[in-house]
Design a protein around this motif. Structure first.
Motif, mmCIF file in Angstrom:
data_model
loop_
_atom_site.group_PDB
_atom_site.id
_atom_site.type_symbol
_atom_site.label_atom_id
_atom_site.label_comp_id
_atom_site.label_asym_id
_atom_site.label_seq_id
_atom_site.Cartn_x
_atom_site.Cartn_y
_atom_site.Cartn_z
ATOM 1 N N PRO A 210 31.126 42.110 -31.073
ATOM 2 C CA PRO A 210 29.830 41.987 -31.630
ATOM 3 C C PRO A 210 29.403 40.906 -30.583
ATOM 4 O O PRO A 210 28.032 40.396 -30.752
ATOM 5 C CB PRO A 210 30.322 41.645 -33.401
ATOM 6 N N SER A 211 30.173 39.705 -31.063
ATOM 7 C CA SER A 211 29.790 38.648 -30.111
ATOM 8 C C SER A 211 29.040 38.539 -29.047
ATOM 9 O O SER A 211 28.871 37.610 -28.529
ATOM 10 C CB SER A 211 31.120 37.337 -30.138
ATOM 11 N N ALA A 212 30.493 39.723 -27.998
ATOM 12 C CA ALA A 212 30.345 39.942 -26.850
ATOM 13 C C ALA A 212 29.028 40.839 -26.199
ATOM 14 O O ALA A 212 28.189 40.288 -25.802
ATOM 15 C CB ALA A 212 31.507 40.558 -25.974
ATOM 16 N N PHE A 213 28.206 41.382 -27.252
ATOM 17 C CA PHE A 213 27.160 41.748 -27.493
ATOM 18 C C PHE A 213 26.107 41.363 -27.755
ATOM 19 O O PHE A 213 25.494 41.426 -27.406
ATOM 20 C CB PHE A 213 26.810 43.259 -29.031
ATOM 21 N N ASP A 214 25.861 40.212 -28.615
ATOM 22 C CA ASP A 214 24.925 39.163 -28.672
ATOM 23 C C ASP A 214 25.222 38.466 -27.750
ATOM 24 O O ASP A 214 24.031 38.155 -27.429
ATOM 25 C CB ASP A 214 25.691 38.185 -30.057
ATOM 26 N N ALA A 215 26.111 38.163 -27.255
ATOM 27 C CA ALA A 215 25.770 37.205 -25.863
ATOM 28 C C ALA A 215 25.077 37.583 -25.261
ATOM 29 O O ALA A 215 24.408 37.768 -23.886
ATOM 30 C CB ALA A 215 26.884 36.720 -25.093
ATOM 31 N N TRP A 216 25.158 39.005 -24.449
ATOM 32 C CA TRP A 216 24.830 40.223 -23.864
ATOM 33 C C TRP A 216 23.271 40.554 -23.607
ATOM 34 O O TRP A 216 22.508 40.825 -23.203
ATOM 35 C CB TRP A 216 25.086 41.644 -23.580
ATOM 36 N N LEU A 217 22.934 40.464 -25.322
ATOM 37 C CA LEU A 217 21.772 40.698 -25.553
ATOM 38 C C LEU A 217 20.525 39.297 -25.534
ATOM 39 O O LEU A 217 19.644 39.632 -24.496
ATOM 40 C CB LEU A 217 21.324 41.154 -27.331
ATOM 41 N N VAL A 218 21.672 38.168 -25.623
ATOM 42 C CA VAL A 218 20.321 37.623 -24.775
ATOM 43 C C VAL A 218 19.508 36.401 -23.892
ATOM 44 O O VAL A 218 19.214 36.549 -23.156
ATOM 45 C CB VAL A 218 21.222 36.240 -25.763
ATOM 46 N N ALA A 219 21.262 37.358 -22.897
ATOM 47 C CA ALA A 219 21.533 37.431 -20.832
ATOM 48 C C ALA A 219 20.332 37.815 -21.038
ATOM 49 O O ALA A 219 20.493 38.108 -19.920
ATOM 50 C CB ALA A 219 22.921 37.224 -21.063
ATOM 51 N N ALA A 220 20.825 39.859 -21.080
ATOM 52 C CA ALA A 220 19.690 40.562 -20.985
ATOM 53 C C ALA A 220 17.863 40.254 -20.926
ATOM 54 O O ALA A 220 17.909 40.621 -19.696
ATOM 55 C CB ALA A 220 20.101 42.002 -21.083
ATOM 56 N N ARG A 221 17.569 39.488 -22.127
ATOM 57 C CA ARG A 221 16.324 39.531 -22.463
ATOM 58 C C ARG A 221 16.021 38.151 -20.902
ATOM 59 O O ARG A 221 14.784 37.926 -20.803
ATOM 60 C CB ARG A 221 16.349 38.050 -23.420
ATOM 61 N N THR A 222 16.443 37.662 -20.086
ATOM 62 C CA THR A 222 16.603 36.385 -19.024
ATOM 63 C C THR A 222 16.283 37.563 -18.357
ATOM 64 O O THR A 222 17.196 37.840 -17.278
ATOM 65 C CB THR A 222 18.184 35.489 -18.772
#
Length: 320
Positions: A210-222
């Motif tokens: 879950p933590s890795a997914f949340d970080a990926w979701l933020v990074a993917a928007r950049t």
């Protein structure tokens, strides 16, 4: 005997943990797996019992049973036993067939099947939806609600190790609720014939902590940093009209006809699982998509020089 062994070896060679109902990584798929095993064992026991009775009947002497004994045998083995067994199996199976529960705040991923690729949209309720293509990322241990639809013909969304199949029908949105149980990279496919490249319509499924997914979701928007540069490949991308169909975040390209290419360089396949996404394969696909993927709606550019196709492909590969 040799043929039987050879056939068994071939069938076993097709088993894998990447795309198999025998290697579940989701709660629903695991429930379906054990339901299948239980019902299969029940069916096998009944078949063995019937076979044993048939063998004994064929080898018993005549008049071994009188009329009353025969009627009693029919009553218990022909009526009571099947009723009890089938009722027990039904009571076991019904709870396992219920869909997983979901809450209003659960992650929602909309997937649209198109000829012949997958449009993926993450709707987390925080900001604008994140749009991608041919890859689905999900957090482990959290319910995920898939909203499934189709733009052109009927498709079927199937991730064998995660959950059962769900049809994608134009004009209708179906819901599939899943919950991954372990991390890893898996594979999903279209399970409904949808045209010439039906077999070339796969997608990656990445189950993350879950933590890795949340970080990926933020990074993917950049947007990728290179997207802001005006390289030769970026200029050719616009000059040939690729931006009329494809979006690249961080640029003025925001079309929604074809797949979003914002982070193309991070993908593990080209053309929805058709080829490795090398620069050469990407350039070939740009110049003649129909030759790689028959029936694809992407127009071909046979007049495009190879060096220009490679320049566009090299720029896309830098989008990470």
């Amino acid at each position: 005997m040799r043929k039987l062994v050879g056939t068994s070896v071939i069938l076993l060679a097709g088993c894998n943990a990447h795309q198999s109902t025998l290697a579940p990584f989701g709660e629903e798929a695991r429930s379906t797996y054990w339901l299948t095993v239980t019902l299969g064992i029940g069916a096998l026991l009944i078949a063995v019992l019937v076979g044993t009775l048939a063998w004994r009947a064929a080898h018993s002497p005549g008049n071994a049973l009188d009329h009353r004994q025969g009627m009693r045998l029919i009553l218990w083995l022909g009526a009571v036993f099947p009723t009890v067994v089938l009722t027990a199996l039904l009571l076991f199976a019904l709870p396992e067939m219920r869909p997983l529960p979901s809450q209003p705040g659960d992650l929602t991923i909309r997937v649209d099947g198109e000829q012949f690729w997958w449009r993926v949209q993450y709707e987390s309720g925080r900001g604008e939806p994140l749009i991608g293509a041919n890859e689905v990322r999900i957090p482990v241990g959290r319910p995920v609600v898939f909203q499934l639809a189709a733009k052109d013909v009927i498709h079927s969304f199937w991730i064998p190790g995660l959950a059962g199949k769900m049809d994608m029908i134009p004009g209708r949105t179906n819901r599939l609720i899943v919950k991954a149980e372990k991390t890893g990279r898996f594979r999903g496919v279209c399970a409904e014939f949808c045209g010439l490249s039906h077999a070339l319509m796969a997608f990656d499924v990445v189950a993350m902590e879950p933590s890795a997914f949340d970080a990926w979701l933020v990074a993917a928007r950049t947007p990728a940093a290179v997207a802001r540069g005006r390289t030769r490949g970026a200029a050719l991308f616009a000059d040939y009209g690729c931006n009329a169909c494809h979006a690249v975040r961080g640029t003025e390209h925001d079309a929604r006809i074809g797949p979003d290419l914002s982070r193309y360089g991070a993908r593990t396949s080209l053309g929805a699982g058709t080829l490795p996404p090398t620069t050469g394969n990407t350039a070939t696909f740009i110049r003649d998509a129909d030759a790689v993927k028959p029936g694809a709606r992407m127009p071909s550019y046979p007049m495009m020089p190879e060096d220009e196709a490679h320049a566009i492909a090299a720029w896309l590969k830098e989008l990470k």
